[in-house]
Design an enzyme around this catalytic site. Structure first.
Site, mmCIF file in Angstrom:
data_model
loop_
_atom_site.group_PDB
_atom_site.id
_atom_site.type_symbol
_atom_site.label_atom_id
_atom_site.label_comp_id
_atom_site.label_asym_id
_atom_site.label_seq_id
_atom_site.Cartn_x
_atom_site.Cartn_y
_atom_site.Cartn_z
ATOM 1 C CD GLU A 85 -1.528 3.159 7.951
ATOM 2 O OE1 GLU A 85 -2.250 3.747 8.763
ATOM 3 O OE2 GLU A 85 -1.844 3.016 6.754
ATOM 4 C CG ASN B 58 1.506 -3.015 5.551
ATOM 5 O OD1 ASN B 58 2.133 -3.275 4.519
ATOM 6 N ND2 ASN B 58 0.279 -2.523 5.544
ATOM 7 C CG HIS C 230 -1.918 3.418 -0.538
ATOM 8 N ND1 HIS C 230 -2.880 2.687 -1.198
ATOM 9 C CD2 HIS C 230 -1.822 2.878 0.686
ATOM 10 C CE1 HIS C 230 -3.339 1.751 -0.387
ATOM 11 N NE2 HIS C 230 -2.707 1.838 0.761
ATOM 12 C CD GLU D 23 -2.408 -1.339 2.685
ATOM 13 O OE1 GLU D 23 -2.903 -0.205 2.540
ATOM 14 O OE2 GLU D 23 -2.234 -1.861 3.806
ATOM 15 C CG ASP E 215 -4.058 2.694 -4.243
ATOM 16 O OD1 ASP E 215 -3.065 3.331 -3.832
ATOM 17 O OD2 ASP E 215 -5.107 2.585 -3.577
HETATM 18 C C1 XIL Z 1 -8.630 1.410 3.881
HETATM 19 C C2 XIL Z 1 -9.790 0.728 3.174
HETATM 20 O O1 XIL Z 1 -9.461 0.550 1.814
HETATM 21 C C3 XIL Z 1 -11.045 1.551 3.309
HETATM 22 O O2 XIL Z 1 -12.175 0.826 2.824
HETATM 23 C C4 XIL Z 1 -11.276 1.917 4.772
HETATM 24 O O3 XIL Z 1 -12.394 2.817 4.855
HETATM 25 C C5 XIL Z 1 -10.062 2.569 5.385
HETATM 26 O O4 XIL Z 1 -8.944 1.702 5.223
HETATM 27 N N1 XIL Z 1 -3.622 1.686 4.765
HETATM 28 C C6 XIL Z 1 -4.053 0.446 5.190
HETATM 29 C C7 XIL Z 1 -5.396 -0.058 4.777
HETATM 30 O O5 XIL Z 1 -3.287 -0.275 5.817
HETATM 31 O O6 XIL Z 1 -5.985 -0.848 5.760
HETATM 32 C C8 XIL Z 1 -6.297 1.078 4.400
HETATM 33 O O7 XIL Z 1 -7.515 0.524 3.882
HETATM 34 C C9 XIL Z 1 -5.639 2.009 3.428
HETATM 35 C C10 XIL Z 1 -4.402 2.625 3.999
#
Ligand code: XIL
Length: 299
Positions: free
Chosen positions: A127, A169, A206, A235, A237
């Protein structure tokens, strides 16, 4: 095939899941996770605050619970994440300049040494780009150490564990037309041209109403792959868990030979960091949602 992992393996890919160590004692959770998935990412346990809570004192207790569960059950592991502006321990948040730069390198060395030869892919940097139309780097304490912090992280990571694929990432980089996507593309192209060691790009994926899935995601994956890096959905969802959207993401990955696999960010909706979005493949009682069947059929 009857599970997501086995179905993905038919094309040489994996289907992974984010695991929370403190949920592994929940038998419904552990049963689904073990049955369906063949790759594991620690949801929080390999992050900086978890693995180096005090400067120079590494703690791999929770990370190893996830790692050992994965390996004992025959799964590969994605390492997440080594250099990030978020979930830094307090001691790191208070550093700047050359001290922070050295702490970042020491952290990469300490964590990668612990898992040397054992991690399929590491999210080395997470990020680093700003949202919106600027195409700029995100302002952070790491960015303020100098624009070269990302390539320094990747060079340290390659030296620490030459066997791991090294990934960059990020999120909101799935839509090819977005400035953030273009900025990430230009960085990866520059790294490949200059020989900075980068092997893969992770697309968090996401998806929600503010950053929805767009059919040009496949173009994005193809264009990055054409730079000579692997790509992965890291990741996933989807707010509301549309079956169509889940199937589209699977088909986009399958269409790109360098797409290594897909990871969903949790097992049941109740395990999600955005539980209110009901974004995952399993209901809270462990039953399969329509999106599960859509994914399985698409694989
Ligand atoms: C999130 C987790 O799912 C949560 O449990 C935590 O409180 C915060 O982080 N991007 C990422 C992940 O790279 O590490 C994040 O995970 C979600 C967004």
């Amino acid at each position: 095939e009857s599970t997501l992992g086995a179905a993905a393996a038919q094309s040489g890919r994996y289907f992974g899941v984010a695991i929370a160590a403190n949920r592994l004692s929940d038998s419904t959770y552990a049963t689904i996770a073990n049955r369906e998935f063949n790759s594991v990412t620690a949801e929080n346990e390999m992050k900086i605050d978890a693995t180096q809570p005090q400067r120079g004192q590494f703690n791999f207790a929770a990370a190893d619970r996830v790692y050992n569960w994965a390996v004992q059950n025959g799964k590969e592991v994605r390492g997440h994440t080594l250099a990030w502006h978020s979930q830094q321990p307090g001691w790191m948040q208070s550093l700047s300049g050359s001290a922070l730069r050295q702490a970042m390198i020491d952290h990469i060395n300490g964590v990668m040494a612990h898992y040397k030869g054992k991690i399929a892919q590491w999210d080395v940097v997470n990020e680093a780009f700003a949202d919106g139309s600027s195409g700029a780097r995100r302002d952070s304490n790491l960015q303020r150490t100098g624009n070269d912090w990302i390539e320094v992280a990747f060079r340290a990571a390659r030296a620490a564990d030459p066997s791991a694929k090294l990934c960059y990432n990020d999120y909101n980089v799935e839509n090819w037309t977005w400035a953030k996507t273009q900025a990430m593309y230009n960085m990866v192209r520059d790294f490949k041209q200059r020989g900075v060691p980068i092997d893969c790009v992770g697309f968090q994926s996401h998806f929600n109403s503010g950053s929805p899935y767009n059919a040009n995601f496949r173009t994005t994956l193809q264009n990055f792959a054409a730079l000579g890096v692997d790509v992965a959905v890291t990741e996933l969802d989807i707010q509301g868990a549309s079956s169509t959207t889940y199937a589209n993401v699977v088909n986009d990955c399958l269409a790109v030979s360098r797409c290594l696999g897909i990871t969903v960010w949790g097992v049941r909706d109740s395990d999600s960091w955005r539980a209110g979005d009901t974004p995952l493949l399993f209901n809270n009682d462990g039953s399969k949602k329509p999106a599960y069947t859509a994914v399985l059929n698409a694989l």
